[in-house]
Design a protein around this motif. Structure first.
Motif, PDB file in Angstrom:
ATOM      1  N   LYS A  25       1.026  -1.496  -0.161  1.00  0.00           N
ATOM      2  CA  LYS A  25      -0.173   0.073  -0.069  1.00  0.00           C
ATOM      3  C   LYS A  25       0.603   1.296   0.090  1.00  0.00           C
ATOM      4  O   LYS A  25       0.767   2.063  -0.576  1.00  0.00           O
ATOM      5  N   LYS A  26       1.644   1.373   0.798  1.00  0.00           N
ATOM      6  CA  LYS A  26       3.051   2.551   0.781  1.00  0.00           C
ATOM      7  C   LYS A  26       3.320   2.863  -0.430  1.00  0.00           C
ATOM      8  O   LYS A  26       3.229   4.205  -0.972  1.00  0.00           O
ATOM      9  N   VAL A  27       4.032   2.119  -0.865  1.00  0.00           N
ATOM     10  CA  VAL A  27       4.938   2.240  -2.153  1.00  0.00           C
ATOM     11  C   VAL A  27       3.882   2.256  -3.434  1.00  0.00           C
ATOM     12  O   VAL A  27       4.400   3.282  -3.497  1.00  0.00           O
ATOM     13  N   ILE A  28       3.033   2.084  -3.563  1.00  0.00           N
ATOM     14  CA  ILE A  28       1.260   2.338  -4.016  1.00  0.00           C
ATOM     15  C   ILE A  28       0.917   3.969  -4.060  1.00  0.00           C
ATOM     16  O   ILE A  28       0.952   4.184  -4.998  1.00  0.00           O
ATOM     17  N   GLN A  29       1.020   4.042  -2.922  1.00  0.00           N
ATOM     18  CA  GLN A  29       1.073   5.051  -2.715  1.00  0.00           C
ATOM     19  C   GLN A  29       1.899   6.132  -2.947  1.00  0.00           C
ATOM     20  O   GLN A  29       1.394   7.207  -3.280  1.00  0.00           O
ATOM     21  N   TRP A  30       3.172   5.744  -2.932  1.00  0.00           N
ATOM     22  CA  TRP A  30       4.026   6.682  -3.448  1.00  0.00           C
ATOM     23  C   TRP A  30       4.714   7.158  -4.581  1.00  0.00           C
ATOM     24  O   TRP A  30       4.528   7.939  -4.702  1.00  0.00           O
ATOM     25  N   PHE A  31       4.454   5.653  -5.105  1.00  0.00           N
ATOM     26  CA  PHE A  31       4.218   6.191  -6.952  1.00  0.00           C
ATOM     27  C   PHE A  31       3.504   6.603  -7.269  1.00  0.00           C
ATOM     28  O   PHE A  31       3.486   7.377  -8.269  1.00  0.00           O
ATOM     29  N   ASN A  32       2.110   6.786  -6.670  1.00  0.00           N
ATOM     30  CA  ASN A  32       0.850   7.229  -6.926  1.00  0.00           C
ATOM     31  C   ASN A  32       1.340   8.681  -6.607  1.00  0.00           C
ATOM     32  O   ASN A  32       0.248  10.164  -7.903  1.00  0.00           O
ATOM     33  N   LEU A  33       1.604   9.374  -5.906  1.00  0.00           N
ATOM     34  CA  LEU A  33       1.965  10.494  -5.973  1.00  0.00           C
ATOM     35  C   LEU A  33       2.703  11.628  -6.522  1.00  0.00           C
ATOM     36  O   LEU A  33       3.386  12.422  -6.996  1.00  0.00           O
ATOM     37  N   LEU A  34       4.235  10.219  -7.309  1.00  0.00           N
ATOM     38  CA  LEU A  34       5.175  10.858  -7.167  1.00  0.00           C
ATOM     39  C   LEU A  34       5.115  11.101  -8.977  1.00  0.00           C
ATOM     40  O   LEU A  34       4.891  12.362  -9.388  1.00  0.00           O
ATOM     41  N   ILE A  35       3.723  10.129  -9.273  1.00  0.00           N
ATOM     42  CA  ILE A  35       3.472  10.653 -11.031  1.00  0.00           C
ATOM     43  C   ILE A  35       2.801  11.781 -11.075  1.00  0.00           C
ATOM     44  O   ILE A  35       2.383  12.437 -12.238  1.00  0.00           O
ATOM     45  N   GLU A  36       1.753  11.936  -9.493  1.00  0.00           N
ATOM     46  CA  GLU A  36       0.761  13.199  -9.599  1.00  0.00           C
ATOM     47  C   GLU A  36       2.035  14.596 -10.210  1.00  0.00           C
ATOM     48  O   GLU A  36       1.294  15.193 -10.739  1.00  0.00           O
ATOM     49  N   ILE A  37       2.509  14.262  -9.157  1.00  0.00           N
ATOM     50  CA  ILE A  37       3.234  15.665  -9.369  1.00  0.00           C
ATOM     51  C   ILE A  37       4.400  15.958 -10.529  1.00  0.00           C
ATOM     52  O   ILE A  37       5.022  16.406 -10.605  1.00  0.00           O
ATOM     53  N   GLY A  38       4.484  14.411 -11.857  1.00  0.00           N
ATOM     54  CA  GLY A  38       4.722  14.939 -12.454  1.00  0.00           C
ATOM     55  C   GLY A  38       6.172  14.076 -12.313  1.00  0.00           C
ATOM     56  O   GLY A  38       7.221  14.801 -13.509  1.00  0.00           O
ATOM     57  N   PHE A  39       6.893  13.135 -11.673  1.00  0.00           N
ATOM     58  CA  PHE A  39       7.610  12.825 -11.783  1.00  0.00           C
ATOM     59  C   PHE A  39       7.789  11.811 -12.693  1.00  0.00           C
ATOM     60  O   PHE A  39       7.020  10.752 -13.225  1.00  0.00           O
ATOM     61  N   ASP A  40       9.272  11.711 -13.466  1.00  0.00           N
ATOM     62  CA  ASP A  40       9.203  10.999 -14.380  1.00  0.00           C
ATOM     63  C   ASP A  40      10.566   9.899 -14.131  1.00  0.00           C
ATOM     64  O   ASP A  40      11.687  10.438 -14.084  1.00  0.00           O
ATOM     65  N   PHE A  41      10.631   8.834 -13.953  1.00  0.00           N
ATOM     66  CA  PHE A  41      11.185   7.432 -13.715  1.00  0.00           C
ATOM     67  C   PHE A  41      12.604   7.562 -15.200  1.00  0.00           C
ATOM     68  O   PHE A  41      13.348   6.700 -14.417  1.00  0.00           O
ATOM     69  N   ALA A  42      12.786   7.323 -16.306  1.00  0.00           N
ATOM     70  CA  ALA A  42      12.665   7.029 -17.292  1.00  0.00           C
ATOM     71  C   ALA A  42      14.518   8.458 -16.853  1.00  0.00           C
ATOM     72  O   ALA A  42      15.111   7.908 -17.488  1.00  0.00           O
ATOM     73  N   LYS A  43      13.950   9.169 -16.759  1.00  0.00           N
ATOM     74  CA  LYS A  43      15.140  10.149 -16.157  1.00  0.00           C
ATOM     75  C   LYS A  43      16.086  10.142 -15.279  1.00  0.00           C
ATOM     76  O   LYS A  43      17.201  10.470 -15.500  1.00  0.00           O
ATOM     77  N   VAL A  44      15.168  10.166 -14.040  1.00  0.00           N
ATOM     78  CA  VAL A  44      16.403   9.310 -13.052  1.00  0.00           C
ATOM     79  C   VAL A  44      17.478   8.496 -13.257  1.00  0.00           C
ATOM     80  O   VAL A  44      18.294   8.851 -13.134  1.00  0.00           O
ATOM     81  N   GLU A  45      17.342   7.003 -13.821  1.00  0.00           N
ATOM     82  CA  GLU A  45      18.087   6.567 -14.419  1.00  0.00           C
ATOM     83  C   GLU A  45      19.270   7.368 -15.252  1.00  0.00           C
ATOM     84  O   GLU A  45      20.939   7.050 -14.906  1.00  0.00           O
TER      85      GLU A  45
END
Length: 142
Positions: free
Chosen positions: A110-130
């Protein structure tokens, strides 16, 4: 925003970005409402970068789990963290098929999914992190 500066503070909902440090506290900014607050040294703080999920082979860094979730959802939000435990576990098994279901509890999922949704909501791009971390590694080598 750097993934390495995102933290979770126990007892406080949501995620925070580290802004600066003082003698007795860390100054953080909420990713939800952009309010700043001081987190003193007695509160438990976890860097998302240091969190990993148990698997049957080796621990999977949370960033890799987020990237897998992003690929699965095509960059959109995942199902709600308020879904039933069975739905959450089924989704998590699709994203990370070899996770250790005896050591990773529904509350963790639940916590991982909640954090993921929060990061997506603010526009975080996981492709750019790498790409950023690869550039930093190359700079360190030279």
């Amino acid at each position: 925003m750097e993934f390495s500066k995102i933290i979770s503070v126990s007892g406080k909902p949501g995620l925070f970005q580290v802004i600066s440090q003082s003698k007795n506290a860390i100054i953080v900014e909420s990713l939800v409402d952009n309010k700043r607050l001081a987190v003193n040294s007695t509160q438990n703080v976890s860097l998302l970068e240091n969190i990993a999920i148990y698997t049957y082979e080796e621990d999977m860094p949370l960033l890799n789990v987020f990237k897998a979730m992003s690929e699965k959802t095509a960059g959109a939000k995942a199902l709600s963290h308020k879904e039933s435990g069975k739905k959450l576990a089924a989704f998590f098994a699709e994203v990370l098929p070899n996770y250790d279901d005896e050591r990773v509890y529904t509350s963790n999922i639940k916590k991982v999914i909640q954090w993921f949704n929060l990061l997506i909501e603010i526009g975080f791009d996981f492709a750019k992190v790498e790409a950023v971390s690869e550039e930093n590694k190359e700079e360190e080598i030279q």
